[in-house]
Write a protein that holds these residues in place. Structure first.
Motif, short mmCIF file in Angstrom:
data_model
loop_
_atom_site.label_atom_id
_atom_site.label_comp_id
_atom_site.label_asym_id
_atom_site.label_seq_id
_atom_site.Cartn_x
_atom_site.Cartn_y
_atom_site.Cartn_z
N GLU A 121 -0.54 15.75 2.29
CA GLU A 121 -1.80 15.48 2.92
C GLU A 121 -2.05 13.97 2.92
N HIS A 122 -2.26 13.45 4.13
CA HIS A 122 -2.52 12.01 4.25
C HIS A 122 -3.73 11.60 3.43
N ALA A 123 -4.78 12.43 3.50
CA ALA A 123 -6.02 12.05 2.84
C ALA A 123 -5.82 11.90 1.33
N ALA A 124 -5.10 12.85 0.73
CA ALA A 124 -4.90 12.81 -0.72
C ALA A 124 -4.07 11.59 -1.11
N ALA A 125 -3.00 11.32 -0.33
CA ALA A 125 -2.15 10.18 -0.65
C ALA A 125 -2.87 8.86 -0.38
N THR A 126 -3.65 8.82 0.70
CA THR A 126 -4.42 7.61 1.01
C THR A 126 -5.41 7.33 -0.12
N ASN A 127 -6.01 8.39 -0.61
CA ASN A 127 -6.94 8.25 -1.72
C ASN A 127 -6.23 7.71 -2.95
N PHE A 128 -5.05 8.24 -3.23
CA PHE A 128 -4.31 7.84 -4.42
C PHE A 128 -3.91 6.36 -4.34
N VAL A 129 -3.39 5.96 -3.18
CA VAL A 129 -2.93 4.58 -3.07
C VAL A 129 -4.13 3.61 -3.07
N HIS A 130 -5.28 4.06 -2.58
CA HIS A 130 -6.45 3.17 -2.59
C HIS A 130 -7.14 3.12 -3.95
N THR A 131 -7.19 4.25 -4.65
CA THR A 131 -7.94 4.27 -5.90
C THR A 131 -7.04 4.20 -7.13
N GLY A 132 -5.76 4.54 -6.94
CA GLY A 132 -4.85 4.56 -8.08
C GLY A 132 -5.08 5.75 -9.00
#
Lengths: 438, 1144
Positions: A121-132
């Motif tokens: 899921e793009h959203a989950a990965a985008t969240n991870f890379v942005h928030t760590g």
């Protein structure tokens, strides 16, 4: 004096920053011994700004920073889609479409072994890379932009510390730090930031009329409510907003004042965004996220499934042009050492091709490029296997990447910040890539 | 021949007679085929075995018998005789799975009946029920050659009848290979090879899964122009695509003929579904013969014509219909019957449980609309428009049918072309994903019976009505909705007015139904409230303090407050003036400033000033906006958090609709809490069950328990998720016991519910982890003793249901905490400070006025937990009606909160946005809140939240992918404002008080944002204010009217002067005579949805739409440009004034 007020206004309230939100501010002065920190030292970089380039969709590492043997999308032979070329770092190659960047690669450090397992899921990965952080049930984590803005504030008074060139999204947001550590955003360099840019159909004369009419209403209301501090504070914010909207910060968005030769060097909309980022750096913005979401080029942007692959080389070429121009321009302005450039994405893509000739998602190994920022550039961190499917040397987690960025910006990655009474370390056990620090 | 058959069908409809159908037994379908003398005819109705008999006459007929290869399922139930009268009642067919099974027919040899050469004519026909076919896939119905058999070229196609998937439709296709290309041995390039294939494909097709269809092609080899294709007996247009047309002879050899597959039985070319009645003729059958093949009598709806309501459209909602996308089902009895004025639908009545909460209907369900409509003689154009498949019957005859939605998860679809210039003038454009059927109806004049059936939803889809319409026009007239009596133009304006009224009616109907359905539930709560009254009256009375005559007193509230003020020797602030009071009251009740009519009514009201205020309070409390003004508050407190795209952390169902209904019904608050905790009803369409999910959360019920405890008990258990709370007396186990109650079973403690090793937290004296991962916690209410509610469990209606038990503990009258928490929340909302702060965490806190808090709580309980009763007490008090902001408490200490003057409160984000649109008289006009415009995805992943009418209906726009094609620019402009003023786009956790500190971006977004400029202060045609501005009146009167409307007060003398100066020039001739525009420009974002957002064209279109949105609404032509702009400047100044953002 007037300017002074504006500065206070902005630093104190709107873009409340620095480390003022400590335990004392929360009335928890007596508690700090409870949260004793581990004794560990971290390198302290000298970067003052961060330009965070976002390749949304998941850029293929084999087609950019980590080229491998040549494959063939048509014949479904796994491998890079394009040949590789030599770079300014001896023995290190990148994709042929990064030809200008290749010449400047000694200003870069390539993190080739970034990895996580969120690929569906793009959203989950985008969240991870942005928030760590992975989501946990009890907390909304801030983005790296908000964290940096929160820790270091803007470099100049009256300037928002955090600007996003892209669409608003929750993972770019301030999380538990609250709206005041959010960003100013714009979706297009032609437009200026939402909420601060006067609409095109309101000319200067009309704007002056409006301000005069509003001035009378403000004056009357204030006079009828003397001593009402709540009203006075908001009224002051109204004044400050005009100062911000008409002030130096907004001039950053007028790109036409740049030499047209320089504008051409930067190239298309992505390049213009990079140039705008440099202008924002010059005005004291701390963190700028530049989104490369020019999906009209190939439909899918960097999410190159199926026929999205067909025009991927144009995306890469535009990335190359904008990025190389940015590095050179910052260098010329003696800002490169003070400005950390991060070229990030939510995950990579496998060397294999899908049924439609494009690529799926791969989180096990992908690349993030760093440049400038006073780091020991000219090196590659980590190494992947023969088709960039997995790290073989020095794997880096997303928190490690965050720790590297924070250290470069002089922020202790293990420091606690607070969600109400709850201490939250800035990174989730992130360890910086220490070889990048002198 | 058709007409009498359809008349026969009408008989069934009208006579409601099942016998009529069997009385005249139709001729057998086989007779029809045999009459055309086929050379091969496989009925495929063989009951079982391995042989498919050839029924074509002839001595060697059995030579053409087929053999079953693979798992062909013979004897499958086929055409129903009730729908296809030519078929016998036990008609069967052969079933193919699409994996490669087929029926093999050997070629008897050279010049066999199966060989077709140059100059030969042929007809291939069959009945098919295609289950599925992919876009671009070609599946074989019947073909000769290309079997992959040894000894034959692999491309020796003599002929083939195939289906080709194109844009989700199954198109009929004919294929052969010319003999020139069949020279064996020679290696050919791909290009050379392809030019010898000749393929003709129809441009139209039928939806896979839509039941039985007859397909046929006729062709004469050597005459490429002779090709004709037929679907359901109707000739269809088509084109020679691959290889182009060719007069070349076909390949002829002795290879086999296969039914159902080809090319070595590979799956890609294999049919998936049922086939029967395959026939081959050695001549091209005429169009009229083939037309007779397809005689479908749709299972016509049965009802009593005599009972049809006069001049109305009767609407039936029928649940439990087949979930496969076809019309082959017999609808059961309707769940709902009601009437409408016209054949236009956007929604249906909501379904409620016996407890009065929203529940889901079956998905799909059927909407059937029936009416007798008189039409003038002549030819009528009829437009059938629907989202999901619908069909229209006129006098028992099916006039048309629209396609079924094909569920689709991909984003790579194509972007359709916008409607052309020939689209009927004035007709509202179809919304994305809607299908249109353009039909013609010839009437001799007089009454016709119209029946519209529309399927709503389907497997993997949302049950959305969309815009389901039938509209008619004669000649070049405007299209009007088909209606027995009303004349409703199918224009944007006509449709908007019609659907506004439909939705308003449905809302009223729904409210009544909640009452009716839950009659027993109401009785139960009446008993509960009797019990509560008894419980309270058994307690010692609370004395109301006396105060000196100098202290102003409207009601008992003022005595409690006054006594403290007297003791502190603080003079209370004076009463606020009348109009400021009215604006304050309006904002606090309906969330909007008073309308000019409400102001007029208030000012005209005679009697004592105080009575005038009291009547105004009663009037405003009765306004429906009361509910709108409460939803945002409870969305925050209860962490209502729906996402329109793929749920992430702590996303819930949209239980906003239940919140809204609860406050619209003024539901007692104990019942509100009970329903929430019970989590029953609809998950994805607005019931309290939506509260029961918390996506991506590994202990969703711990999360819910935390929300319930902070909302209703002011206990903050957040810390207890991972360790015993260091500053509260709560243990981890307390939270997990509550979670187990909500889970109705043992709750495991997951790994994440502990302090991670890295957390820089020293576990020690104050912070203790007392529960460890893997522990199991039983349901238990840990606070029974604390809340003096040990006996409360007996209130639970179902003693075994731990949610019921929890609700009983929370809302029991023994438990004074619940009522006091609600009272404190209400007091804080209206006065700006609570008796206890913070309102959601009372641990170790004291109240500023414990006696008043207790007294109000008892009043609240004695009056059946009636929130309006509580609000009425507050609004009528002198304390509430005082000038605000005159006294600020000296500190945060409770003792310093004296309520001498209410706090100065800023409007809530939602109130601000709603007010801005309301004062100029515009609707919010945002996009439909969805990223799945063509409704091809399920509610689990893609919610649709409708077109917002009030600001609480917005949600985050979920553009986490940063894709321009997924942006909603008009909505974004509004949510930018909401966000800046404290609204949350996602509510991952509960929040009781928003951050109200001002920041520089708040006035900035109002002053420069697209919402404030291009929308609110743009005088467009749909803006009610334009009617006021174009009225003949002196300028000062206009200024007076506008100021009253926007700021609820007359202008000051300075403002009067200033506005007059600005508006004077050109005032006299500001009005231009111009009509209102009929239709809005075509909005190209109509073409876009998730299903095609990865198409480059989608991004281009959306960027253009964004640009247009930035320029704002089109200005009205009824005011001169120059004056209009100056008037807009005045409006802009008013709504940007700080006065506008504060409660007076």
């Amino acid at each position: 004096m007037k300017n002074r007020n504006l500065m206070n206004k902005l630093t104190r309230r709107a873009f409340l920053a620095r480390t003022g939100v400590g335990t004392a501010a929360l009335g928890l002065g007596g508690l700090s011994p409870l949260f004793a920190q581990e004794k560990k030292t971290y390198p302290q970089g000298k970067a003052e700004h961060c330009i965070f380039v976002w390749l949304g969709g998941g850029a293929a590492q084999t087609d950019t920073w980590d080229p491998k043997r040549l494959g063939d999308p048509q014949k479904k032979i796994a491998g890079s889609a394009y040949p590789a070329i030599d770079t300014a770092i001896p023995g290190v190659q990148v994709c042929e479409h990064l030809k200008s960047t290749a010449k400047l690669l000694d200003r870069f450090a390539l993190l080739r072994t970034v990895n996580h397992d969120l690929i569906d899921e793009h959203a989950a990965a985008t969240n991870f890379v942005h928030t760590g952080r992975r989501p946990t049930g009890t907390i909304t984590y801030p983005s790296i932009g908000s964290l940096v803005a929160h820790e270091r504030g803007a470099l100049a008074d009256g300037i928002p510390p955090y600007v996003v060139i892209g669409y608003p999204m929750i993972m770019r947001g301030p999380g538990f730090l609250g709206a005041k550590h959010g960003y100013v955003y714009l979706t297009d360099t032609e437009k200026g930031p939402a909420g601060l840019t006067r609409p095109s159909y309101v000319n200067t004369a009309r704007a002056a009329d409006r301000e005069r009419l509003l001035g009378e209403l403000r004056k009357g209301y204030a006079a009828r409510n003397p001593g009402d501090k709540v009203i006075a504070d908001y009224d002051e914010a109204v004044g400050s907003s005009f100062a911000l909207a008409n002030g130096d910060f907004m001039k950053a968005f007028n790109l036409t004042t740049e030499a047209s030769s320089l504008r051409q060097t930067y190239g298309g909309e992505f390049g213009q965004r990079c140039m705008l980022a440099r202008r924002l750096v010059q005005r004291g913005v701390r963190f700028i996220e530049v989104s490369f979401n020019l999906n009209f080029i190939n439909g899918t942007g960097w999410d190159t499934h199926n026929d999205g692959q067909l025009n991927q080389h144009i995306l890469i070429q535009q990335l190359d042009q904008g990025l190389a121009a940015l590095v050179s321009d910052l260098e010329k302005n003696r800002l490169l050492d003070k400005t950390l450039i991060v070229v990030a994405t939510e995950f990579g893509r496998p060397p294999e091709f899908d049924g439609g000739g494009g690529r799926g998602h791969q989180g096990k190994a992908f690349s993030i490029a760093l440049a400038g920022g006073g780091l020991k550039t000219g090196q590659v961190v980590g190494e992947t296997d023969e088709l960039a499917k997995a790290p073989v040397k020095q794997p880096l987690s997303v928190p490690d990447v965050h720790a590297t960025i924070h250290c470069a910006l002089g922020i202790d990655p293990s420091k606690n910040i607070f969600d109400g009474p709850r201490p939250v370390p800035i990174t989730d056990r992130g360890e910086p890539a220490r070889q990048l620090f002198a | 021949m058709n007409t009498p058959r359809f008349a026969f069908a009408f008989l069934i409809v009208a006579a409601v007679s099942a016998h009529a159908a069997t009385a005249t037994k139709p001729s057998r379908y086989a007779d029809l085929i045999l009459a055309d003398k086929p050379v091969a005819y496989w009925r495929l109705n063989d009951a079982s075995g391995t042989t498919a008999l050839n029924l074509a006459p002839g001595a060697n007929a059995s030579a053409l018998n087929g053999t079953v290869e693979g798992k062909v399922q013979l004897g499958q139930r086929a055409q129903l005789a009730t729908e296809f009268p030519e078929f016998e009642p036990d008609s069967t067919a052969a079933g193919f799975s699409g994996k490669g099974e087929f029926i093999r027919v050997k070629d008897p040899g050279a010049k066999s009946p199966l060989d077709f050469g140059q100059g030969d004519s042929l007809t291939l026909e069959a009945w098919v029920f295609a289950h599925s076919i992919k876009d671009g896939q070609q599946v074989y119905v019947v073909g000769k050659g290309r079997t992959g058999n040894k000894g034959f070229a692999s491309d020796n196609q003599n002929y083939a009848l195939r289906l080709r998937g194109d844009d989700s439709a199954a198109c009929v296709s004919f294929l052969f290979r010319d003999a020139e290309g069949a020279v064996a041995g020679a290696k050919k390039s791909k290009e050379q090879s392809e030019k010898h294939w000749h393929r003709w494909t129809s441009t139209d097709g039928f939806a896979p899964g839509s039941g039985w269809h007859h397909v046929a092609v006729t062709y004469t080899f050597g005459k490429s122009a002779s090709i004709k294709g037929y679907i359901d007996g109707m000739e269809v247009k088509g084109t020679w695509d691959m290889g182009g047309k060719s007069d070349a002879p076909p390949v002829v050899d002795d290879d086999e003929l296969w039914i159902g597959s080809s090319m070595g039985a590979q799956a890609g070319s294999s049919f998936n579904g049922l086939i029967n009645e395959v026939a081959i003729h050695r001549r091209a059958l005429s169009a009229s013969s083939l037309k007779d093949r397809f005689n479908h009598v749709p299972p016509a709806p049965k009802f009593d014509l005599a009972k049809l309501p006069k001049d109305r459209v009767q609407v039936e909602v029928i649940e439990g219909i087949s979930a496969t996308p076809n019309w082959n089902f017999a609808p059961g009895a309707p769940a709902e019957v009601y009437t409408e004025s016209a054949f236009g639908f956007v929604n249906t009545p909501t379904k409620y449980s016996a407890r009065g909460v929203r529940v889901d209907r079956s998905n799909p369900f059927l909407l059937r609309a029936t009416a007798k409509v008189t039409l003038p003689a002549g030819e009528h154009r009829v437009l059938l428009r629907s989202l999901q498949s619908a069909r229209l019957f006129v006098d028992g005859k099916q006039l048309g049918q629209t396609k079924f939605i094909i569920p689709n998860g991909s984003g790579h679809g194509k972007v359709e072309e916008p409607p052309g210039a020939d689209y009927p003038a004035g007709l509202r454009f179809a919304r994305t994903g809607h299908n249109e059927q353009w039909l013609t109806l010839k009437s001799k004049g007089g009454e016709h019976l119209f029946v519209l059936e529309g399927i709503i939803g389907g497997k993997g889809l949302k049950p959305e009505v969309g815009e389901l319409t039938v509209s008619v026009a004669r000649g070049n007239e405007l299209f009007h909705l088909l209606a027995p009596k009303e004349r409703i133009p199918h224009t944007d304006a006509g449709w908007t007015a019609f659907t506004d009224s439909q939705l308003a009616t449905l809302a009223t109907v729904d409210a009544q139904r909640r009452k009716d359905f839950a009659a027993e539930e109401h009785k139960y709560w009446a008993q509960r409230h009797d019990l509560a009254r008894k419980t309270v009256s058994a307690k010692s009375t609370l004395a109301v303090p006396s105060v000196s005559a100098a202290t102003p007193v409207h009601n008992a509230v003022d005595r409690f407050i006054g006594a403290r003020l007297e003791a502190a020797k603080v003079q209370p602030a004076p009463l606020v003036d009348d109009l400021a009071f009215l604006r304050r009251l309006a904002l606090d009740t309906v969330g909007l400033p008073p309308t000019p009519a409400q102001i007029e009514q208030f000012l005209k009201d005679g009697g004592r000033p105080q009575d005038r205020r009291t009547s105004a309070i009663d009037r405003f409390l009765a306004q429906p906006g009361w509910a709108d003004n409460w939803v945002g508050y409870w969305q925050d407190v209860l962490a209502e958090n729906p996402a329109i795209l793929k749920p992430t952390l702590n996303n819930t169902g949209p239980f906003r609709w239940w919140i809204h209904e609860s406050f619209a019904d003024n539901k007692p608050m104990d019942r509100f809490a009970t329903e929430l905790i019970a989590m029953e009803g609809s998950v994805y369409h607005g019931g309290p069950a939506g509260f029961g999910i918390a996506t991506q959360n590994d202990v969703p019920m711990a999360d819910r328990a935390q929300i319930v405890s902070s909302a209703f008990l002011a206990m903050n258990l957040a810390c207890a998720r991972c360790h015993d709370a260091p500053y509260h007396d709560f243990k981890q186990k307390d939270l997990f016991s509550l979670a187990a109650m909500l889970k109705q079973g043992v709750q495991d403690v997951p790994k994440s519910s502990s302090i991670p090793a890295n957390a820089n937290i020293k576990v020690g004296r104050r912070i203790q982890v007392t529960l460890h991962p893997g522990e199991k916690v039983e349901p238990n209410f840990p606070f029974a003793a604390l809340l003096h509610g040990e006996s409360s469990a007996s209130l639970a209606r179902d003693a075994k249901n731990s949610r019921e038990q929890l609700a009983a503990f929370v809302t029991s009258p023994e438990n004074e905490r619940f009522a006091q928490v609600i009272v404190n929340r209400v007091w804080k909302r209206y006065l700006g400070w609570g008796f206890i702060e913070p309102v959601d965490d009372w641990e170790n806190k004291t109240a500023s006025h414990p006696e008043l808090l207790a007294w109000l709580a008892r009043e609240f309980v004695v009056n059946g937990y009636d929130l309006k009763h509580l609000a009425r007490l507050v609004f009528n008090s002198h304390t509430y009606q005082r000038v605000a902001g005159l006294h600020t408490p000296a500190s945060d200490e409770p003792a310093d909160r004296l309520f001498a003057s209410p706090a100065r409160r800023r409007l809530q984000a939602e109130q601000l946005v709603d007010s801005m649109f309301a004062v100029v008289g515009k609707r919010l006009d945002a996009e439909l809140l969805t990223l799945d415009n063509d409704s091809r995805r399920s509610a689990k992943d893609f919610l649709t939240l409708g077109v917002p009418r009030r600001a609480w209906e917005f949600t985050g726009l979920s553009n986490d992918r940063d894709r321009p094609a997924l942006s909603l620019p008009r909505t974004q402009a509004i949510t930018d404002v909401l966000l800046m003023f404290g609204w949350r786009e996602t509510r991952q956790g509960p929040l009781s008080v928003r951050d109200h500190s001002p920041n520089v971006l708040q006035p900035a977004v109002l002053a420069n944002g697209d919402m404030g400029n291009g929308r609110v202060t743009r005088l467009s045609d749909d803006c009610e204010l334009v009617d006021v501005l174009t009225r003949a009146q002196p300028l000062p009167e206009l200024i007076e009217a506008v100021t009253l409307r926007v700021l609820s007060r007359p202008p000051t003398s300075t403002e009067r002067e200033s506005f007059r100066n600005h508006l004077e020039a050109g005032y006299a001739d500001r009005v231009v005579s111009a009509g209102k525009s009929v239709r809005k420009d075509y909005d190209p974002s109509q073409l876009l949805s998730w299903s095609n957002h990865l198409n480059a064209k989608a991004t281009e279109i959306k960027l253009a739409v964004e640009e247009k949105a930035r320029l704002g609404d089109a200005a009205t032509p009824r005011l001169k440009h120059d004056w209009r702009e100056r008037m807009e400047d005045v409006l802009w100044a008013m709504v940007n004034s700080p006065e506008f953002v504060f409660v007076p």
